[in-house]
Design a protein around this motif. Structure first.
Motif, PDB file in Angstrom:
ATOM      1  N   UNK A  55     -65.162 -37.795  -7.226  1.00  0.00           N
ATOM      2  CA  UNK A  55     -65.206 -38.864  -8.222  1.00  0.00           C
ATOM      3  C   UNK A  55     -66.161 -39.980  -7.803  1.00  0.00           C
ATOM      4  N   UNK A  56     -66.184 -40.309  -6.515  1.00  0.00           N
ATOM      5  CA  UNK A  56     -67.116 -41.322  -6.016  1.00  0.00           C
ATOM      6  C   UNK A  56     -68.561 -40.912  -6.309  1.00  0.00           C
ATOM      7  N   UNK A  57     -68.898 -39.675  -5.953  1.00  0.00           N
ATOM      8  CA  UNK A  57     -70.263 -39.197  -6.193  1.00  0.00           C
ATOM      9  C   UNK A  57     -70.596 -39.139  -7.680  1.00  0.00           C
ATOM     10  N   UNK A  62     -74.092 -41.194 -11.705  1.00  0.00           N
ATOM     11  CA  UNK A  62     -74.099 -41.095 -13.174  1.00  0.00           C
ATOM     12  C   UNK A  62     -75.434 -41.581 -13.708  1.00  0.00           C
ATOM     13  N   UNK A  63     -75.972 -40.913 -14.696  1.00  0.00           N
ATOM     14  CA  UNK A  63     -77.316 -41.238 -15.194  1.00  0.00           C
ATOM     15  C   UNK A  63     -77.380 -42.577 -15.920  1.00  0.00           C
ATOM     16  N   UNK A  64     -76.285 -43.058 -16.471  1.00  0.00           N
ATOM     17  CA  UNK A  64     -76.301 -44.321 -17.212  1.00  0.00           C
ATOM     18  C   UNK A  64     -76.035 -45.517 -16.305  1.00  0.00           C
ATOM     19  N   UNK A  65     -74.981 -45.463 -15.521  1.00  0.00           N
ATOM     20  CA  UNK A  65     -74.586 -46.648 -14.753  1.00  0.00           C
ATOM     21  C   UNK A  65     -74.613 -46.448 -13.243  1.00  0.00           C
ATOM     22  N   UNK A  66     -74.925 -45.272 -12.782  1.00  0.00           N
ATOM     23  CA  UNK A  66     -74.879 -44.982 -11.353  1.00  0.00           C
ATOM     24  C   UNK A  66     -75.788 -45.854 -10.506  1.00  0.00           C
TER      25      UNK A  66
END
Length: 132
Positions: A55-57, A62-66
């Motif tokens: 879940x951390x990774x 994440x492409x939007x907010x990572x």
């Protein structure tokens, strides 16, 4: 020994559940204006760091907010736009609370102190370079 394992599993499960709650608030915050999203995602990533690598990774890649979450966790930097929006929201909603809530100074003083503390924290963070 068995008791420590149960506590460890319970702690991990609790952190995952809290992380999922923060993740949900963060995603909603990206859709609903006025609700901060990134801070909830940062909290979710922090909880997942201690409970679930998967879940951390997912959050930090994440492409939007990572990139925003990863940037804050790695450097503590906040983009200027996010600083301005955060401080603006803090003060708009604090003033609404102070002037429209039917409570006295025992309500107003803590609200204003929290607004000052939030503003000081945000302005103390390094400003991230534009990521465009």
């Amino acid at each position: 020994m068995r008791g420590k394992i149960l506590i460890s599993r319970f702690k991990r499960l609790l952190l995952i559940v809290l992380g999922l709650g923060c993740l949900g608030l963060g995603i909603v915050g990206y859709v609903i204006p006025g609700l901060p999203g990134t801070i909830w995602l940062i909290l979710a990533a922090t909880l997942f760091l201690r409970s679930s690598d998967r879940l951390y990774n997912w959050v930090i890649h994440h492409r939007v907010f990572g990139s925003q979450v990863r940037g804050f966790l790695e450097t503590g930097e906040i983009p200027m736009r996010a600083k301005l929006m955060s401080i603006g929201c803090i003060w708009v909603f604090s003033m609404i609370s102070v002037f429209l809530a039917p409570y006295g100074w025992l309500f107003d003083v803590p609200i204003l102190l929290l607004a000052v503390a939030g503003t000081l924290y945000i302005t103390s963070r390094t400003t991230a370079r534009s990521s465009t």
